[in-house]
Write a protein that holds these residues in place. Structure first.
Motif, PDB file in Angstrom:
ATOM      1  N   THR A 137       7.879   5.080   1.430  1.00 29.79           N
ATOM      2  CA  THR A 137       7.706   5.627   0.086  1.00 29.79           C
ATOM      3  C   THR A 137       7.786   7.144   0.132  1.00 29.79           C
ATOM      4  O   THR A 137       7.061   7.794   0.889  1.00 29.79           O
ATOM      5  CB  THR A 137       6.356   5.197  -0.500  1.00 29.79           C
ATOM      6  N   VAL A 138       8.694   7.693  -0.700  1.00 26.37           N
ATOM      7  CA  VAL A 138       8.861   9.141  -0.824  1.00 26.37           C
ATOM      8  C   VAL A 138       8.460   9.534  -2.241  1.00 26.37           C
ATOM      9  O   VAL A 138       9.088   9.125  -3.214  1.00 26.37           O
ATOM     10  CB  VAL A 138      10.317   9.568  -0.534  1.00 26.37           C
ATOM     11  N   TRP A 139       7.374  10.309  -2.370  1.00 28.76           N
ATOM     12  CA  TRP A 139       6.886  10.744  -3.685  1.00 28.76           C
ATOM     13  C   TRP A 139       7.392  12.166  -3.931  1.00 28.76           C
ATOM     14  O   TRP A 139       7.125  13.069  -3.159  1.00 28.76           O
ATOM     15  CB  TRP A 139       5.362  10.709  -3.735  1.00 28.76           C
ATOM     16  N   TRP A 156      -7.322  16.752   1.746  1.00 27.91           N
ATOM     17  CA  TRP A 156      -7.256  16.074   0.441  1.00 27.91           C
ATOM     18  C   TRP A 156      -5.881  15.449   0.231  1.00 27.91           C
ATOM     19  O   TRP A 156      -5.771  14.319  -0.257  1.00 27.91           O
ATOM     20  CB  TRP A 156      -7.549  17.090  -0.671  1.00 27.91           C
ATOM     21  N   ILE A 157      -4.809  16.173   0.606  1.00 18.41           N
ATOM     22  CA  ILE A 157      -3.454  15.629   0.474  1.00 18.41           C
ATOM     23  C   ILE A 157      -3.287  14.409   1.372  1.00 18.41           C
ATOM     24  O   ILE A 157      -2.686  13.401   0.970  1.00 18.41           O
ATOM     25  CB  ILE A 157      -2.417  16.714   0.811  1.00 18.41           C
ATOM     26  N   GLN A 158      -3.835  14.456   2.562  1.00 18.09           N
ATOM     27  CA  GLN A 158      -3.744  13.311   3.466  1.00 18.09           C
ATOM     28  C   GLN A 158      -4.454  12.095   2.890  1.00 18.09           C
ATOM     29  O   GLN A 158      -3.941  10.970   2.965  1.00 18.09           O
ATOM     30  CB  GLN A 158      -4.328  13.677   4.827  1.00 18.09           C
ATOM     31  N   GLU A 159      -5.627  12.294   2.302  1.00 13.77           N
ATOM     32  CA  GLU A 159      -6.340  11.177   1.687  1.00 13.77           C
ATOM     33  C   GLU A 159      -5.549  10.592   0.526  1.00 13.77           C
ATOM     34  O   GLU A 159      -5.517   9.367   0.339  1.00 13.77           O
ATOM     35  CB  GLU A 159      -7.717  11.652   1.217  1.00 13.77           C
ATOM     36  N   HIS A 191      -0.420   5.013  -0.353  1.00 15.47           N
ATOM     37  CA  HIS A 191       0.595   4.541   0.603  1.00 15.47           C
ATOM     38  C   HIS A 191       1.869   5.380   0.514  1.00 15.47           C
ATOM     39  O   HIS A 191       2.987   4.859   0.468  1.00 15.47           O
ATOM     40  CB  HIS A 191       0.915   3.066   0.365  1.00 15.47           C
ATOM     41  N   ILE A 192       1.691   6.675   0.511  1.00 17.65           N
ATOM     42  CA  ILE A 192       2.815   7.612   0.454  1.00 17.65           C
ATOM     43  C   ILE A 192       3.145   8.038   1.877  1.00 17.65           C
ATOM     44  O   ILE A 192       2.282   8.523   2.606  1.00 17.65           O
ATOM     45  CB  ILE A 192       2.476   8.844  -0.411  1.00 17.65           C
TER      46      ILE A 192
END
Length: 763
Positions: free
Chosen positions: A55-57, A132-135, A141-142
């Motif tokens: 998945t690419v956001w 925070w970005i990692q969470e 599921h990014i």
């Protein structure tokens, strides 16, 4: 030697091994079923070997230009990558979610007064924001977060505006997820291709040639065809794998033929037969070699056959595709592999037989496989390194030289093979002969074949050592001293840093020489023997011998310097080593005087190293069969303690001369004088200039040579030959001297003092 006895023992051992189901299964059956089983498993799992969607956001997808699209629906636009890569990337552009992520990140970014939203870079985020970005990526599921820059916009009808700005697309990956780094690399390639399309569109709009952006093209051409590439790959893999099979195939029969016979109680019967110990060893060695070669050949045959049948049915999945590109082993390589396998398998069989003779049981014998692998694997791994090639230096390295010879033979470099075939074969045959001799010596030693099986304990061991101390150390004590020196030098080497002055450098040398070399030898001599003075050979020598040792060092120095030059030619030092030598040379030149240099590099090493090697270790190894074995093994230990490989070779050669002097004189004092004189001449020759000038009285013996911008003083050929002849005569005179008899060399155990022997005899 009776070859009928050898033939009889060989037939006996072959029949005995063929009756053993474990040996038959491990050596003969397992290779035939292992690879078909692996091929079956590979075929069954090949259907699962494909890329799962990542998945690419995309954050800021509304800022992307519409003229040259990057995203279409939930996929990247076709043409930016291959179809499999595009299918493996699922694009998400939810506006509400993207705005939420963007606003939160920017709000945290602009909290600091020094930060500006227009200069936003995710690489400069603080730890809290990265967490925070990692969470968020884990929660939704990014796998990849693609950040479109704030100033990336479409102006009017132009694709990128009249004056486009340099913007940074930022690809955020989460390395804690296995797919994230791989997907990030795919997105990076897609963005690169899309950027090329934007550049081309901008140039076309402004009626400029696209060639202005790329004034030249880069084209890589490989002159090697696909089939030859496969041959080159197999030329590295096959010798390594086959040699590994030969080693494992030799060890397990060796365990059964030694430790297994001890357990079954049949070894004593064989040893009491009319056959000599050497004939028994040769019969067992030939048996082990048969199974070693059979194991390697059967594995090679099974791998080739399985590859022929399995690779045709493999799908194009990524991991399997790599295997398919390697192809099958070349059939022309198999005969060369088998020919080169024979001498190496003979050496492996002799080594395995000698090691297995130590074992009291089959279980204990299996533990000895790890040290043997640890010793031989570096030699095998060296041949597959990209920087290793077949030359005169590598041809003298056991196992490595043969594997490099096979590699070049498979690749078709027959000229190189013919050039170095003789040194490779000579080295391999010599190692095989030494291994067989070692195995014979092991079978001639009753203490090795019938070791006691007492339980080990530190207290029991220490009491036994103190109770059974002899006048001189045992072989195991000498080996323990060598290992201790290596370990202490290793940790001291890690503790020291690059010296910045002469004082620091001298301090490091003195600490290593005293703490790592002299102290272990002196302590072991005091603890493990009854007479440390005799063990360390601290005895006086005749003045004539002392003077002859000094003169021998002077006469032998030109020859050793010439040999050292040859060693440097065969094994040229690396650029890093040369740079280190220049740095240390500048530090040595800053020494307060030549006396300080002589003390650090000549006097201290001569005393410390002779106490350890010609003192304690040579005394411990003298109980080997033949004193030459003790001299050679001590010299090998002496060379191994030197960090630089070129120095190790020279140390081994000098160690042989020192060992001869120590044996013939019974004292290390002449050895210390020889060592001191040799090192002192090296220091003097490196620091004194003008000795080879036209008005110098030494011009007939010396010459100046310039290399790498530095001037070196070397000996004339006539001086090398003449002084070598004189050194040979002087060494022969020392050899003819009557060895000093050690009055305490009886080495009797303290359990049987002389009074007890006398009283027993009187009864």
């Amino acid at each position: 030697m009776n070859w009928k006895n050898i033939k009889f023992i060989f037939q006996r051992e072959i029949i005995d091994q063929l009756r053993d189901r474990r040996t038959l299964f491990t050596i003969l059956v397992l290779p035939l079923i292992l690879y078909p089983l692996l091929g079956t498993v590979l075929l069954q799992t090949a259907q699962f070997m494909h890329k799962t969607p990542a998945t690419v956001w995309v954050v800021g997808a509304d800022r992307l230009p519409q003229a040259i699209k990057l995203i279409e629906g939930d996929r990247f636009v076709e043409g930016l990558a291959d179809v499999a890569t595009l299918k493996a990337l699922q694009v998400e552009t939810n506006q509400e979610m993207s705005q939420n992520i963007e606003q939160t990140i920017l709000k945290r970014w602009t909290r600091h007064e020094s930060n500006n939203a227009d200069e936003f870079k995710l690489s400069n985020l603080d730890v809290e924001l990265k967490r925070w970005i990692q969470e968020k990526m884990n929660l939704h599921h990014i796998d990849v977060l693609l950040w479109v820059p704030m100033d990336f916009r479409q102006a009017g009808d132009s694709i990128m505006g009249s004056e486009p700005t340099i913007s940074n697309f930022q690809i955020i990956v989460n390395s804690a997820r296995d797919k994230s780094p791989l997907a990030g690399a795919d997105v990076h390639r897609i963005l690169g291709n899309w950027r090329a399309q934007l550049i081309e569109a901008n140039f076309t709009e402004r009626k400029l040639s696209f060639n202005l952006a790329f004034p030249f093209a880069i084209e890589a051409v490989d002159v090697v065809e696909g089939s030859l590439k496969q041959v080159a790959v197999w030329a590295k893999i096959l010798p390594f794998v086959v040699m590994l099979w030969a080693l494992t195939g030799a060890f397990y029969p060796a365990i059964d033929l030694c430790a297994g016979e001890k357990e079954r109680g049949t070894l004593e019967t064989l040893l009491s037969s009319p056959a000599a110990r050497s004939e028994i060893v040769l019969g067992k060695w030939m048996t082990i070699m048969v199974f070693s070669v059979s194991n390697a050949v059967l594995n090679l045959f099974s791998m080739t056959l399985t590859g022929l049948l399995v690779l045709k049915n493999l799908s194009g999945a990524a991991p399997v595709g790599v295997i398919s590109q390697i192809g099958l082993p070349p059939v022309s390589a198999i005969p060369w592999i088998v020919i080169g396998l024979l001498p190496v398998a003979a050496m492996f069989s002799a080594l395995a037989l000698a090691l297995a003779s130590f074992a009291r049981s089959s279980k204990e014998g299996q533990y000895y496989l790890i040290p043997l692998l640890m010793a031989l694997l570096p030699l095998m791994m060296l041949s597959i390194m990209p920087s290793t090639s077949l030359d005169l230096g590598t041809s003298f390295i056991p196992v490595t030289g043969m594997m490099l010879l096979l590699r070049n033979m498979i690749e078709g470099n027959h000229g190189l093979v013919l050039q170095f075939a003789c040194p490779v074969l000579a080295t391999t045959i010599a190692c095989c002969w030494l291994s067989v001799r070692w195995a014979v010596s092991q079978f001639n030693n009753e203490n090795v074949l019938f070791r006691s099986s007492d339980q080990f304990g530190v207290t029991i061991w220490f009491k036994q050592v103190m109770r059974d101390r002899g006048m001189k150390p045992a072989i195991g004590h000498a080996v323990l001293c060598f290992i201790t020196i290596l370990i202490v030098k290793f940790f001291l080497g890690l503790a020291v840093t690059m010296p910045g002055s002469w004082g620091e450098f001298a301090k490091q040398i003195l600490i290593i020489q005293i703490a790592a070399i002299a102290v272990p030898a002196i302590l072991m001599a005091a603890i493990l023997t009854r007479c440390a003075k005799d063990t360390l050979r601290l005895k006086t020598a005749r003045p004539g011998i002392m003077a002859a040792s000094v003169l021998l060092a002077i006469m032998l120095y030109p020859s050793l310097a010439f040999v050292g030059k040859l060693v440097m030619h065969v094994y040229p030092p690396s650029a890093e080593l040369q740079l280190l030598e220049l740095s240390l040379g500048a530090i040595i030149d800053s020494a307060p005087g030549i006396i300080a240099v002589l003390v650090v590099f000549a006097l201290v090493p001569a005393v410390c190293e002779e106490l350890a090697f010609r003192g304690f270790m040579l005394s411990g190894l003298e109980s080997l069969r033949g004193r030459w074995s003790a001299v050679l093994l001590t010299s090998l230990f002496f060379g191994a303690t030197h960090a630089v490989f070129q120095q190790s070779i020279m140390a081994f050669i000098i160690g042989v001369v020192l060992g001869v002097i120590a044996l013939r004189t019974g004292s290390i004092l002449p050895c210390i004088l020889f060592h001191l004189t040799h090192n002192g001449m090296t220091v003097v020759m490196s620091r004194v200039r003008g000795l080879a000038s036209s008005d110098s009285p030494f011009r007939w013996f010396l010459q100046e040579v310039e290399s790498d911008g530095r001037v070196y003083v070397e000996f004339q050929p006539i001086a090398i030959v003449g002084m070598a002849i004189l050194a040979t005569l002087l060494l022969a005179w020392i050899w003819k001297q009557k060895p000093r008899q050690d009055l305490t060399h009886s080495d009797r155990s303290p359990q049987f003092p002389e009074e007890l022997l006398i009283s027993t005899h009187s009864r």
